[in-house]
Design a protein around this motif. Structure first.
Motif, mmCIF file in Angstrom:
data_model
loop_
_atom_site.group_PDB
_atom_site.id
_atom_site.type_symbol
_atom_site.label_atom_id
_atom_site.label_comp_id
_atom_site.label_asym_id
_atom_site.label_seq_id
_atom_site.Cartn_x
_atom_site.Cartn_y
_atom_site.Cartn_z
ATOM 1 N N MET A 8 0.827 -1.197 0.000
ATOM 2 C CA MET A 8 0.000 0.000 0.000
ATOM 3 C C MET A 8 0.866 1.253 0.000
ATOM 4 O O MET A 8 2.089 1.183 0.115
ATOM 5 C CB MET A 8 -0.913 0.001 1.230
ATOM 6 C CG MET A 8 -0.203 -0.199 2.572
ATOM 7 S SD MET A 8 0.541 1.283 3.296
ATOM 8 C CE MET A 8 -0.916 2.135 3.899
ATOM 9 N N SER A 9 0.199 2.383 -0.152
ATOM 10 C CA SER A 9 0.822 3.683 0.015
ATOM 11 C C SER A 9 -0.210 4.578 0.676
ATOM 12 O O SER A 9 -1.400 4.502 0.328
ATOM 13 C CB SER A 9 1.245 4.261 -1.344
ATOM 14 O OG SER A 9 1.917 5.494 -1.182
ATOM 15 N N PRO A 10 0.191 5.416 1.638
ATOM 16 C CA PRO A 10 -0.804 6.212 2.357
ATOM 17 C C PRO A 10 -1.565 7.153 1.424
ATOM 18 O O PRO A 10 -0.990 7.767 0.533
ATOM 19 C CB PRO A 10 0.042 6.996 3.372
ATOM 20 C CG PRO A 10 1.440 6.967 2.841
ATOM 21 C CD PRO A 10 1.563 5.670 2.115
ATOM 22 N N GLY A 11 -2.869 7.235 1.639
ATOM 23 C CA GLY A 11 -3.722 8.074 0.810
ATOM 24 C C GLY A 11 -4.250 7.372 -0.417
ATOM 25 O O GLY A 11 -5.215 7.827 -1.031
ATOM 26 N N ARG A 31 2.785 -3.314 3.851
ATOM 27 C CA ARG A 31 4.118 -2.904 3.419
ATOM 28 C C ARG A 31 3.998 -1.672 2.538
ATOM 29 O O ARG A 31 3.221 -1.665 1.568
ATOM 30 C CB ARG A 31 4.822 -4.034 2.665
ATOM 31 C CG ARG A 31 5.106 -5.222 3.567
ATOM 32 C CD ARG A 31 6.075 -6.189 2.942
ATOM 33 N NE ARG A 31 6.323 -7.307 3.835
ATOM 34 C CZ ARG A 31 7.095 -8.334 3.535
ATOM 35 N NH1 ARG A 31 7.690 -8.398 2.344
ATOM 36 N NH2 ARG A 31 7.280 -9.314 4.400
ATOM 37 N N VAL A 32 4.748 -0.656 2.887
ATOM 38 C CA VAL A 32 4.640 0.634 2.221
ATOM 39 C C VAL A 32 5.495 0.654 0.958
ATOM 40 O O VAL A 32 6.673 0.294 0.987
ATOM 41 C CB VAL A 32 5.093 1.772 3.163
ATOM 42 C CG1 VAL A 32 4.958 3.119 2.454
ATOM 43 C CG2 VAL A 32 4.278 1.756 4.441
ATOM 44 N N ILE A 33 4.878 1.083 -0.152
ATOM 45 C CA ILE A 33 5.599 1.292 -1.404
ATOM 46 C C ILE A 33 5.928 2.778 -1.521
ATOM 47 O O ILE A 33 5.032 3.631 -1.409
ATOM 48 C CB ILE A 33 4.761 0.822 -2.612
ATOM 49 C CG1 ILE A 33 4.548 -0.691 -2.540
ATOM 50 C CG2 ILE A 33 5.433 1.196 -3.930
ATOM 51 C CD1 ILE A 33 5.821 -1.515 -2.576
ATOM 52 N N ARG A 34 7.194 3.089 -1.745
ATOM 53 C CA ARG A 34 7.664 4.475 -1.790
ATOM 54 C C ARG A 34 7.635 4.991 -3.233
ATOM 55 O O ARG A 34 8.595 4.810 -3.979
ATOM 56 C CB ARG A 34 9.067 4.556 -1.183
ATOM 57 C CG ARG A 34 9.066 4.289 0.313
ATOM 58 C CD ARG A 34 10.428 3.888 0.843
ATOM 59 N NE ARG A 34 10.419 3.765 2.295
ATOM 60 C CZ ARG A 34 9.917 2.716 2.959
ATOM 61 N NH1 ARG A 34 9.399 1.680 2.287
ATOM 62 N NH2 ARG A 34 9.946 2.696 4.289
ATOM 63 N N GLU A 206 0.219 5.730 10.133
ATOM 64 C CA GLU A 206 1.551 5.228 10.494
ATOM 65 C C GLU A 206 2.462 5.210 9.274
ATOM 66 O O GLU A 206 3.639 5.587 9.351
ATOM 67 C CB GLU A 206 1.432 3.829 11.087
ATOM 68 C CG GLU A 206 2.762 3.248 11.556
ATOM 69 C CD GLU A 206 2.610 1.857 12.144
ATOM 70 O OE1 GLU A 206 3.660 1.217 12.400
ATOM 71 O OE2 GLU A 206 1.473 1.400 12.348
ATOM 72 N N ALA A 207 1.912 4.803 8.138
ATOM 73 C CA ALA A 207 2.696 4.802 6.897
ATOM 74 C C ALA A 207 3.070 6.227 6.490
ATOM 75 O O ALA A 207 4.194 6.481 6.025
ATOM 76 C CB ALA A 207 1.905 4.121 5.785
ATOM 77 N N SER A 208 2.134 7.172 6.663
ATOM 78 C CA SER A 208 2.423 8.572 6.352
ATOM 79 C C SER A 208 3.556 9.101 7.220
ATOM 80 O O SER A 208 4.468 9.777 6.728
ATOM 81 C CB SER A 208 1.172 9.436 6.564
ATOM 82 O OG SER A 208 0.183 9.141 5.616
#
Length: 225
Positions: A8-11, A31-34, A206-208
């Motif tokens: 995912m990515s925030p927003g 898991r955050v994708i940048r 949290e990801a943000s």
């Protein structure tokens, strides 16, 4: 690795799948994708999702993308995300409802939230204004349906409500006058009272915070009006 992983990515609209997983009470890892580093185009991520987009759900070592497919799959396995039916036409209409969010609302959301991405800074306002006008018709349709009932499917919450909520939330802070649609506003407020939604929002926040600490949090520019 967890049995279930949501990239995912925030927003992003990955929040829709995140809410669905939380509502089901499943254990899963996010898991955050940048995007700011181009990680979504990296060979490693494209092995998971060749489209280079989120959400991507890894479930028992197999990957599925697109919210409509993820919701449909999770509902087939676990139930609870869409009204139960044995009628093929009713089932098809449920998928059509989800597609309304993904194929009709979502492209307009993006043009409202990030118009410069499509037309450059000089033409961003014109793109956003056109998207505002187009969105009015569909928000009015949603508002009328929600009049006098709690959820999209009357008294039964569904993943459709999660998708509608994300569309509402995403344009709310971008200059679009959501207050014109009071039943849709009330719907969003009801969604935010659900514990599963609150947990999904906490994951997003949290990801943000994580990306902001790394200097990699994307913040769309608001257009002066």
């Amino acid at each position: 690795m967890s049995k279930i992983v949501l990239y995912m990515s925030p927003g992003s609209c990955a929040r829709v799948s995140c809410i669905a997983l939380e509502e089901l009470g499943l254990e899963f890892e996010t898991r955050v994708i940048r995007f700011m580093t181009g990680e979504h185009k990296s060979p490693e991520f494209k092995q998971k999702n060749p489209k280079g987009k989120v959400p991507a759900l890894v479930y028992n070592n197999q990957t599925l993308s697109e919210n409509v497919a993820i919701i449909t799959f999770l509902n087939q396995i676990h139930g609870q995300l869409l009204p139960s039916t044995n009628d093929p036409m009713v089932s098809a209409n449920q998928i059509a409802d989800l597609c309304f969010c993904s194929a009709t609302l979502h492209p307009l959301v993006t043009r409202i939230r990030m118009p410069a991405f499509f037309a450059g800074e000089d033409n961003a306002k014109a793109v956003q204004d056109k998207a505002f006008d187009a969105m009015d018709e569909f928000f009015a349709l949603i508002d009328k349906r929600l009049e006098g009932q709690q959820w999209w499917y009357k008294d039964q919450w569904s993943a459709m409500d999660a998708y509608l909520y994300w569309c509402f939330w995403r344009v709310q802070g971008a200059g679009y006058h959501v207050e014109k649609f009071p039943h849709y506003c009330a719907h969003a407020q009801r969604l935010e009272q659900r514990p599963a939604v609150q947990r999904a929002i906490a994951r997003d926040n949290e990801a943000s915070s994580q990306l902001e600490s790394e200097g990699l949090l994307f913040k769309p520019k608001n257009i002066a009006r």
